[in-house]
Design an enzyme around this catalytic site. Structure first.
Site, PDB file in Angstrom:
ATOM      1  N   CYS A  10      35.827  37.415  43.806  1.00 25.13           N
ATOM      2  CA  CYS A  10      34.889  36.311  44.012  1.00 25.13           C
ATOM      3  C   CYS A  10      35.549  35.227  44.869  1.00 25.13           C
ATOM      4  O   CYS A  10      36.726  35.313  45.226  1.00 25.13           O
ATOM      5  CB  CYS A  10      34.434  35.738  42.677  1.00 25.13           C
ATOM      6  SG  CYS A  10      35.732  34.808  41.851  1.00 25.13           S
ATOM      7  N   CYS A  13      38.841  33.763  43.524  1.00 28.87           N
ATOM      8  CA  CYS A  13      40.007  34.646  43.676  1.00 28.87           C
ATOM      9  C   CYS A  13      40.537  34.554  45.103  1.00 28.87           C
ATOM     10  O   CYS A  13      41.752  34.504  45.327  1.00 28.87           O
ATOM     11  CB  CYS A  13      39.632  36.086  43.336  1.00 28.87           C
ATOM     12  SG  CYS A  13      39.026  36.277  41.650  1.00 28.87           S
TER      13      CYS A  13
END
Ligand code: SF4
Length: 219
Positions: A10, A13
């Site tokens: 995502c 991250c």
């Protein structure tokens, strides 16, 4: 030094990856930075919330993106701890910190009610998304409901069962219960504040991502 970033790909991250790289560059140190997106590995390594930051095998942060300065302090702190370790306890190398799975686990199975409403279709899309990310195997709820032996035995051998229901009727949960299967994680999408609508069958990406995050937070 081995720095691992655990996540599901995502935006947070990706941001953590960027910040870690910046911290390493600014400190001028040698470090191997790796991204771990395998769901089973997240569980095995005790990552209860993503993104997770692990330095030389030690979890340093979970479920948030620390600032570059904070990451630099974590790296320096890990370096100091490492220098104090006795020689008989070497730092984990990349291979030890990323063990390959040698067990006979059948992993995580995902079941969705896949009902004819927006929330039923969100459940379906979430199951597809989890499967595409390697976070679980999307399996046929109708197969379980048919009481075909193969579907039920696969579910019973699984380490974890994720059950996705669109609404409080909980058709997926009930179908699994009839076969004697208890979910490890149960998500009812209307409980997350998404209203059930029968004439809208195309979930938005945001809705799907919200439910994926909810599943992760329960694992
Ligand atoms: S749980 Fe709700 S949305 Fe899913 S199939 Fe049953 S009634 Fe439809």
């Amino acid at each position: 030094m081995l720095i691992e970033i655990f996540g599901i790909g995502c935006v947070n991250c990706e941001r953590l990856m960027k910040y870690v790289q910046q911290a390493v560059d600014e400190l001028g140190i040698e470090a191997q930075i790796t991204k771990v997106e395998d769901f089973e590995m997240l569980i095995r390594r005790g990552i209860t919330a993503t993104p997770g930051l692990v330095i030389d095998g030690e979890i340093r942060s979970l479920g948030r993106v620390p600032s570059v300065e904070e990451i630099k302090e974590m790296i320096q702190g890990a370096g100091r701890e490492e220098s104090r370790k006795p020689a008989s306890h070497p730092a984990p190398d990349a291979k030890a910190a990323n063990p390959t799975c040698g067990c006979s686990s059948t992993g995580t199975m995902v079941y969705s009610c896949s009902g004819a409403s927006n929330v039923g279709q969100i459940a379906n899309e979430v199951a597809k998304s989890l499967s595409a990310k390697g976070m679980g195997k999307f399996s046929c709820l109708a197969g379980v409901g048919s009481h075909e032996g193969g579907f039920i035995s696969s579910a019973k051998k699984a380490n974890r069962i994720v059950c996705l229901d669109g609404c409080a009727v909980k058709c997926a949960h009930k179908t699994l219960a009839h076969a004697g299967i208890e979910p490890t994680v149960q998500v009812v999408i209307t409980d997350l504040g998404i209203k059930k609508v029968h004439d809208r069958l195309d979930p938005t990406r945001e809705e799907v991502e919200e439910v994926v995050r909810s599943v992760l937070s329960q694992l």
